[in-house]
Write a protein that holds these residues in place. Structure first.
Motif, PDB file in Angstrom:
ATOM      1  N   THR A  67       1.649   1.759  -3.688  1.00 44.65           N
ATOM      2  CA  THR A  67       1.233   2.525  -4.603  1.00 44.65           C
ATOM      3  C   THR A  67       1.590   4.056  -3.745  1.00 44.65           C
ATOM      4  O   THR A  67       0.888   5.130  -4.746  1.00 44.65           O
ATOM      5  N   LYS A 120       4.082   5.284  -5.202  1.00 43.88           N
ATOM      6  CA  LYS A 120       3.908   5.806  -7.476  1.00 43.88           C
ATOM      7  C   LYS A 120       2.974   6.462  -7.731  1.00 43.88           C
ATOM      8  O   LYS A 120       3.074   7.538  -8.764  1.00 43.88           O
ATOM      9  N   ASN A 121       1.551   7.147  -6.587  1.00 43.45           N
ATOM     10  CA  ASN A 121       0.723   7.377  -7.329  1.00 43.45           C
ATOM     11  C   ASN A 121       0.897   9.511  -7.108  1.00 43.45           C
ATOM     12  O   ASN A 121       0.495  10.060  -7.796  1.00 43.45           O
ATOM     13  N   ASP A 173       0.995  -1.630  -0.244  1.00 39.09           N
ATOM     14  CA  ASP A 173      -0.124   0.020   0.504  1.00 39.09           C
ATOM     15  C   ASP A 173       1.274   1.116   0.219  1.00 39.09           C
ATOM     16  O   ASP A 173       0.596   2.771  -1.002  1.00 39.09           O
TER      17      ASP A 173
END
Length: 119
Positions: free
Chosen positions: A44, A47-48, A41
């Motif tokens: 992520t 990365k976002n 998580d």
């Protein structure tokens, strides 16, 4: 403890807070959560926000057991979880030299430093 330390370091480097902000221990859904899910998580989120993990350096402090024969395996597992080359992950293990809570084998500690870059 290693995954938690790395997750906290990644969140901190990105200015996103810490694990407790996203996975509070007061939320029953987080009881017994697999640490690899936390790290996934976190990766992520980075990365976002257009961050790339450049490298990870961590030190695990425990009196026993000796981790030297597991370091390569730990390094490979962590690099796979993060999605970076294992050459960009460094894992060290040391003892508490028989001092403090670590030396008395009442617990362990882990310190992680990460480098991320905005893409």
């Amino acid at each position: 403890i290693l995954i938690h330390a790395v997750s906290d370091a990644l969140l901190g480097a990105a200015g996103l807070g810490d694990i407790g902000h996203f996975f509070p221990d007061t939320d029953p859904r987080n009881k017994g959560i697999d640490s690899s899910k936390i790290l996934a998580d976190v990766c992520t989120k980075l990365k976002n926000d257009s961050f790339l993990v450049v490298n990870v350096d961590a030190t695990i402090v425990l009196q026993s057991p000796k981790l030297s024969s597991f370091i390569v395996s730990i390094k490979n597992s962590l690099s796979n979880l993060i999605g970076i080359q294992s050459s960009r992950v460094n894992i060290k293990a040391t003892t508490g030299e028989s001092m403090g809570f670590v030396g008395r084998e009442e617990g362990i500690a882990c310190y992680a430093t990460v480098l991320i870059e905005k893409t």
